[in-house]
Every structure is written in structure tokens, then in C-alpha cells.
Design a protein around this motif. Structure first.
Motif, PDB file in Angstrom:
ATOM      1  N   TRP A  44      -2.895 -34.429 101.854  1.00  0.00           N
ATOM      2  CA  TRP A  44      -1.867 -34.190 100.919  1.00  0.00           C
ATOM      3  C   TRP A  44      -1.455 -32.760 100.842  1.00  0.00           C
ATOM      4  CZ3 TRP A  44      -1.723 -31.430  96.449  1.00  0.00           C
ATOM      5  CH2 TRP A  44      -0.567 -31.384  95.668  1.00  0.00           C
TER       6      TRP A  44
ATOM      7  N   THR B 253       0.527 -40.271  99.159  1.00  0.00           N
ATOM      8  CA  THR B 253       2.242 -39.634  99.100  1.00  0.00           C
ATOM      9  C   THR B 253       2.587 -39.977  97.713  1.00  0.00           C
ATOM     10  OG1 THR B 253       2.834 -41.491 100.257  1.00  0.00           O
ATOM     11  CG2 THR B 253       2.220 -39.427 101.387  1.00  0.00           C
TER      12      THR B 253
ATOM     13  N   ASN C 182       5.173 -35.601  95.321  1.00  0.00           N
ATOM     14  CA  ASN C 182       5.084 -36.495  96.572  1.00  0.00           C
ATOM     15  C   ASN C 182       5.756 -35.955  97.847  1.00  0.00           C
ATOM     16  OD1 ASN C 182       6.058 -38.500  98.429  1.00  0.00           O
ATOM     17  ND2 ASN C 182       6.657 -40.115  97.029  1.00  0.00           N
TER      18      ASN C 182
ATOM     19  N   GLN D 206       0.834 -45.646 102.287  1.00  0.00           N
ATOM     20  CA  GLN D 206       0.865 -44.298 102.018  1.00  0.00           C
ATOM     21  C   GLN D 206       1.603 -43.508 102.978  1.00  0.00           C
ATOM     22  OE1 GLN D 206       0.358 -42.558  98.358  1.00  0.00           O
ATOM     23  NE2 GLN D 206       1.338 -44.896  98.036  1.00  0.00           N
TER      24      GLN D 206
ATOM     25  N   LEU E 207       5.690 -42.016 104.591  1.00  0.00           N
ATOM     26  CA  LEU E 207       5.850 -40.717 105.018  1.00  0.00           C
ATOM     27  C   LEU E 207       6.407 -40.754 106.429  1.00  0.00           C
ATOM     28  CD1 LEU E 207       5.605 -37.659 104.697  1.00  0.00           C
ATOM     29  CD2 LEU E 207       3.116 -37.686 105.244  1.00  0.00           C
TER      30      LEU E 207
END
Length: 345
Positions: free
Chosen positions: A156, A193, A246, A273, A277
Motif C-alpha cells: 500500500w 486499496t 486509497n 483489492q 487497482l
């Protein structure tokens, strides 16, 4: 008593997450101080410790001994559910391979969620990148060829650094100011995310296991979850802050190339997730490759040669995909994106 119990619970959760990370770390690297073909500079402060005595503003450097004065840089950050401040340790596992391929490797730590809440962790990694650019000549780094890599919460952090390189409002004022904090490539290994959509996409039974393991009752939406701790509030009460945290929020055509990998059996961070992305990057026309790895879970060994062939999705211009994400696959992605490292002298 309630406050002390909550602090104790957070410490236990952080310890469990750290143990999970260590369990899945793979084989240990050579001694962090030296190795075949590289030297290390450890515990370099890229900003003053905050709070005093903490480790979240330290980095380690692994420098190839042979040839080259302007090498590409790989910044690596290990995950801990944002409960640890020693993410730089992950780089020790990667240094033998990547220094051998001609890269300078930097392990970067950021502050834990108990030391500072978002966006502090993003400010920290940006400060580390600025520090590394400011000292590029000293350490033989090419300041125009920087990649970031991380797993889980470190993934992340890497993704956030990648997509916010030109967002002045998120630059922060930690440490060295002046040099830019943008990067030219991102490797995101199973990073989260959209925090508010994690629970809906968890594998069957995974939330029950998550709750039992970490002493929670409401999975990632729990007020004591890693994501709530990162934001300093229960995530359901602060949807605006969830959006700000995010990486998808900041995806534009200016984003650097991405390599994303996620284990199909991940019981902590849902594969959706990473898929979201990738979809956002694809829609923006960003070169990106996404590996969904059968048989792999929330596991640093996702890039081990022992993994089975992966399901691969690519955007136009992303280059050859290979069959599975290995360290060699990552190095080929970096070479394709950043250009080749100098040949050994």
C-alpha cells in the motif's frame, strides 16, 4: 482500564501481524552488514526520530561493490499492518539478488499507526525518497530511476508513493524538502486499496478467522482493525479519509508503470483489492501487469520460483508477462521500465 486494554490489544495485534510477516518471509538473506558483492549502510536517519527513540525514520542502504556510479534504486518496505516501524528489514532479503543485478537497494521504515496516523506514513516514504535523491551522488544512485516495492501494508505504501508523486498536497514536510518524491516504477505485492470494500470481498470464512486471530469482531471494519488504527478512527465513520488513503483515488495517466501480484488464497487482503487497482491503471492507460497466483496466500514467497504459473493480466505496453512473479520477473520489469543497470566493472 479500557484504554490500557485497547493499547494491549493493539500491541498483540501488531505482534501477530509481525509474526505472520516473519513466517512468510522465506529464506533469510546474508548478513545485513555485508554480502557477496555488496556493502550495507544501516540505520541512516532520513529525518529526526519521531517520537524520540523510534525507528520509523531510518533506512538501510545496500550498495553493489562492482562498477557503476549511477545505478537505479529499489526502495523496499515490508508490511506489518502499519503496526511496526521497522519495514526496512524486508530489504535484507532482497539485497543479494538485486545488488547482484546492479541496483542500489534501500530498505525504508515508516512510522507505525500507534506513533502517527495517515498521511504520516506517506509523508515518511516521500521524505525517504527525497533524502535518497539529495544523497544520490554520495551513494551512486541515478535520481531519475527509482522504483518502490512493498508487500501488504508496505505494498500500500509503495502504491501510494507511486500514484501521488505529483500531488503537492500530500508531500508533507518531513525531513529533506526540495527534491521531488516521484518514482518511475512500482511493485505492489498484495497491498490493500479500498478499506471499506475489503470485508465484502474476503474469502469465505476468512473474516471469522481474521476476527479470532486478532481479537476483533467486525473484520477490517472493526474500530480496532489495522485500517482503522491507520486512519485514527473507525473506517466506517470516516469515508472521506478512506478515500484519501486509497491509491486508486490518485490514478492518472501520469502514474508510473506497475507490477502487481496477489495470492489467490490470501486470507487477509482480498484479491479484489489488487484487481481494482489494476482496473484503474488500465483505464488510465498506465503500463501495468497483474499476477494472480494460484496456491499462494498472504505470503512473501509469492515471488518464489516455486510458485505455480499465474493468471496474468496486462495493459497495452506493459511488456512480456512471463508465467509467474519471481525476483527475476521483477528485475526484468524494472529493467524494462527503468533501463538496464550499469554492467559490473
Amino acid at each position: 482500564m479500557g484504554h490500557h486494554q485497547d493499547v494491549k490489544r493493539r500491541r498483540v495485534l501488531g505482534l501477530v501481524l509481525t509474526v505472520v510477516a516473519v513466517m512468510f518471509a522465506g529464506e533469510p538473506a546474508a548478513d545485513a552488514g555485508t554480502g557477496p558483492g555488496f556493502d550495507a549502510r544501516t540505520d541512516l536517519a532520513y529525518a529526526p526520530a519521531q517520537p524520540a527513540g523510534s525507528r520509523g525514520h531510518l533506512l538501510d542502504l545496500y550498495l553493489p561493490r562492482s562498477g557503476g556510479r549511477s545505478r537505479p534504486l529499489l526502495v523496499a518496505m515490508g508490511g506489518s499492518g502499519w503496526h511496526g516501524d521497522d519495514g526496512k528489514a524486508y530489504a535484507a532479503q532482497l539485497a543479494p539478488f538485486f545488488t547482484g543485478a546492479g541496483y542500489v537497494v534501500a530498505g525504508v521504515s515508516t512510522r507505525s499507526s500507534s506513533q502517527a496516523v495517515f498521511p504520516a506514513q506517506l509523508h515518511d516514504v516521500k521524505a525517504a525518497i527525497r533524502w535518497l535523491r539529495a544523497h544520490a551522488t554520495t551513494y551512486g544512485i541515478d535520481p531519475g530511476r527509482i522504483a518502490v516495492l512493498g508487500d501488504s501494508s508496505g505494498g500500500w505504501t509503495a502504491a501510494m508513493a507511486g500514484v501521488t508523486g505529483h500531488v503537492a498536497a500530500l508531500e508533507g514536510d518531513v525531513g529533506v524538502t526540495g527534491p521531488p518524491s516521484d518514482v518511475q516504477a512500482v511493485v505492489d505485492l498484495y497491498g490493500p486499496t479500498d478499506f471499506l470494500r475489503m470485508d465484502a470481498h474476503m474469502r469465505p470464512g476468512a473474516c471469522d478467522t481474521f476476527n479470532r486471530s486478532f481479537g476483533l469482531t467486525d473484520c477490517h471494519s472493526d474500530p480496532r482493525s489495522p485500517e482503522s488504527a491507520l486512519l485514527g478512527r473507525p473506517i466506517r465513520t470516516v469515508p472521506d479519509r478512506v478515500e484519501q488513503a486509497n491509491p486508486i483515488t490518485y490514478v492518472t495517466g501520469r502514474a508510473p508503470a506497475f507490477l502487481i501480484a496477489h495470492g489467490e488464497l490470501d486470507g487477509l487482503v482480498p484479491t479484489r483489492q489488487s484487481e481494482m487497482l489494476f482496473d484503474a491503471l488500465a483505464a488510465a492507460g498506465v503500463p501495468a501487469t497483474y499476477y494472480l497466483v494460484p496456491g499462494a496466500g498472504h505470503d512473501k514467497r509469492i515471488v518464489s520460483p516455486a510458485n505455480r504459473p499465474a493468471i496474468v493480466r496486462r495493459t497495452a505496453g506493459a511488456g512480456p508477462a512471463g508465467t509467474r512473479p519471481t525476483l527475476t520477473t521483477i528485475e526484468e520489469f524494472l529493467r524494462r521500465t527503468l533501463g538496464p543497470a550499469p554492467a559490473p566493472a
